[in-house]
Scaffold this active site. Structure first.
Site, PDB file in Angstrom:
ATOM      1  N   SER A 337       0.827  -1.209   0.000  1.00  0.00           N
ATOM      2  CA  SER A 337       0.000   0.000   0.000  1.00  0.00           C
ATOM      3  C   SER A 337       0.858   1.254   0.000  1.00  0.00           C
ATOM      4  O   SER A 337       2.051   1.214   0.298  1.00  0.00           O
ATOM      5  CB  SER A 337      -0.908   0.002   1.233  1.00  0.00           C
ATOM      6  N   CYS A 338       0.218   2.402  -0.320  1.00  0.00           N
ATOM      7  CA  CYS A 338       0.942   3.671  -0.394  1.00  0.00           C
ATOM      8  C   CYS A 338       0.945   4.359   0.956  1.00  0.00           C
ATOM      9  O   CYS A 338       0.617   5.535   1.074  1.00  0.00           O
ATOM     10  CB  CYS A 338       0.295   4.577  -1.431  1.00  0.00           C
ATOM     11  N   ASP A 339       1.279   3.616   2.006  1.00  0.00           N
ATOM     12  CA  ASP A 339       1.338   4.174   3.348  1.00  0.00           C
ATOM     13  C   ASP A 339       2.711   3.850   3.902  1.00  0.00           C
ATOM     14  O   ASP A 339       3.118   2.686   3.893  1.00  0.00           O
ATOM     15  CB  ASP A 339       0.241   3.549   4.221  1.00  0.00           C
ATOM     16  N   ASN A 380      -6.780   1.191   0.577  1.00  0.00           N
ATOM     17  CA  ASN A 380      -5.994   1.539  -0.599  1.00  0.00           C
ATOM     18  C   ASN A 380      -6.350   0.644  -1.807  1.00  0.00           C
ATOM     19  O   ASN A 380      -5.572   0.496  -2.744  1.00  0.00           O
ATOM     20  CB  ASN A 380      -4.496   1.388  -0.268  1.00  0.00           C
TER      21      ASN A 380
END
Ligand SMILES: *Cc1c(COP(=O)(O)O)cnc(C)c1O
Length: 390
Positions: A337-339, A380
């Site tokens: 994910s983009c975290d 996401n």
């Protein structure tokens, strides 16, 4: 998921761990999937029960609420510890008798207590006066146990502070429960999850036994001791065999508490962790610069899609790749994910084969506990962890 010969494999007369590997070797998955073997759960239940003797096992449903797992445990005579209306409904829908279910969350909605009471559940946990008041209104006359705070956990995943109350308050709550028309039957505690050795229970049990005897001396006729969970799984560091571990805990309990009419244990992790394997895939292998000492390996599963317990890196999962045995090097392991919090292991990198490449299948062993139940519903855009029970 694409299942090839799944039915045939499941019925082969192979040894238990082989059954899971045989299934994995002939099955393709199109997204991260937890495969949970209900026969290993059953095996583990029997092993723990042998060590626990007459104590009742109340499986902590939150560790893995897969229907086939609950059904298998009902079949074996397990009892259940439920934390919510949803978990109670799950157990009841599969045939668990209400008198085998405890409502063990110390923070319950009044309407959920009323639901449980109507459904025939008679045993509730509390650690605060306002919770006892909710129980008295919504489940008049119910049995309650008071959860004690644990100050001395040696667990890898401690549960201290959020739950329980101290000794003086616990004694007051027994009186308060009685005044509210409830039936205060005993105490509970949780030594902390993943307490690797039974000897690590000693300090907590000393502390709990002092409170138990003080309550007895104050005239409370206690009949129930709920020793909670904490039974460990193998994550790379040696743990005692389940029967030995459980027997070691019970021996220490009897030495300190004497005869207790009813003992409950609430294993979660210890029952299901080693019954599960996550099958996932390498999405990317990269370096941040030409001089980078380690590679970054991105999997298609991360902290929000099932691996929440990598938080703090205390729980260290075991990874298997098709290249195991060939030269390996340190990797930072991350989710998709983009975290930026979605990094699994960085403080202590994981050693993985140098030839590991995009598309390789990775098996994460002993992931049957706190994975599917911790997976977010599509953070996401990534799907929640798929579960297949065999
Ligand atoms: C989560 C939980 C358990 C299970 O703990 P494990 O460490 O997984 O065995 C037991 N009891 C209660 C009250 C819990 O909240």
């Amino acid at each position: 998921m694409t299942m090839l010969f799944g039915e045939a494999v499941a019925s082969l007369p192979v040894a238990i761990p082989d059954r899971l590997d045989a299934f994995l070797s002939v099955t393709e998955f199109d997204r991260p999937t937890l495969v949970i073997d209900t026969e290993i759960v059953a095996d583990r239940y029997i092993a723990l029960k042998r060590g626990l003797g007459t104590a009742d096992i109340h499986y902590a449903v939150k560790a893995n609420p897969t229907r086939e797992v609950i059904a298998r445990l009902i079949n074996l005579g397990s009892h259940f510890d439920a934390a919510s209306r949803g978990e109670i409904e799950l157990c009841l829908s599969l045939g668990a008798r209400p008198e085998t279910i405890s409502f063990g969350n110390t923070v319950k909605r009044g309407s959920d207590i009323a639901f449980a009471h109507r459904a025939g559940i008679t045993l509730f946990a509390a650690d605060a006066e306002a919770e006892l008041e909710k129980i008295a209104v919504n489940a008049p006359g119910a049995q309650v146990y008071i959860r004690l705070i644990v100050e001395t956990s040696q667990a890898d995943w401690p549960l201290t502070r959020k739950f329980g109350c101290d000794r003086d308050m616990a004694l007051e709550l027994l009186d308060r429960a009685r005044a509210l028309g409830l039936d205060p039957v005993g105490f509970s505690f949780h030594v902390g999850s993943q307490t690797r050795k039974s000897a690590m229970w000693a300090d907590t049990l000393d502390e709990m036994a002092r409170i138990w005897h003080a309550a007895r001396d104050a005239g409370h006729a206690l009949s129930l001791l709920n020793i909670g969970g904490g039974f460990p799984a193998f994550y790379g560091e040696a743990v005692e065999a389940p029967t030995d571990y459980a027997a070691g805990v019970i021996r220490q309990v009897h030495a300190r508490f004497g005869d207790v009419a009813r003992i409950m244990a609430e294993p979660g992790r210890g029952l299901v962790a080693e019954a599960g394997v996550i099958v996932c895939e390498v999405m990317l292998v990269s370096s941040k610069s030409a001089r980078d000492a380690h590679r970054w390996v991105y999997l298609d599963i991360g902290r929000f899609s099932g691996l929440a317990e990598t938080e703090g890196e205390a729980i260290r999962y075991q990874f298997e790749t098709p290249h195991d045995g060939s030269p390996a090097g340190p990797c930072v392991l991350a989710g998709p994910s983009c975290d930026s919090a979605d990094v699994l292991y960085e403080k202590r990198p994981v050693s993985l084969p140098l030839t590991l490449a995009v598309g390789d299948r990775v098996l994460i062993r002993n992931t049957g506990a706190y994975t599917s139940s911790y997976s977010s519903v599509g953070f996401n855009g990534f799907p929640p962890l798929d579960v297949v029970a065999i």
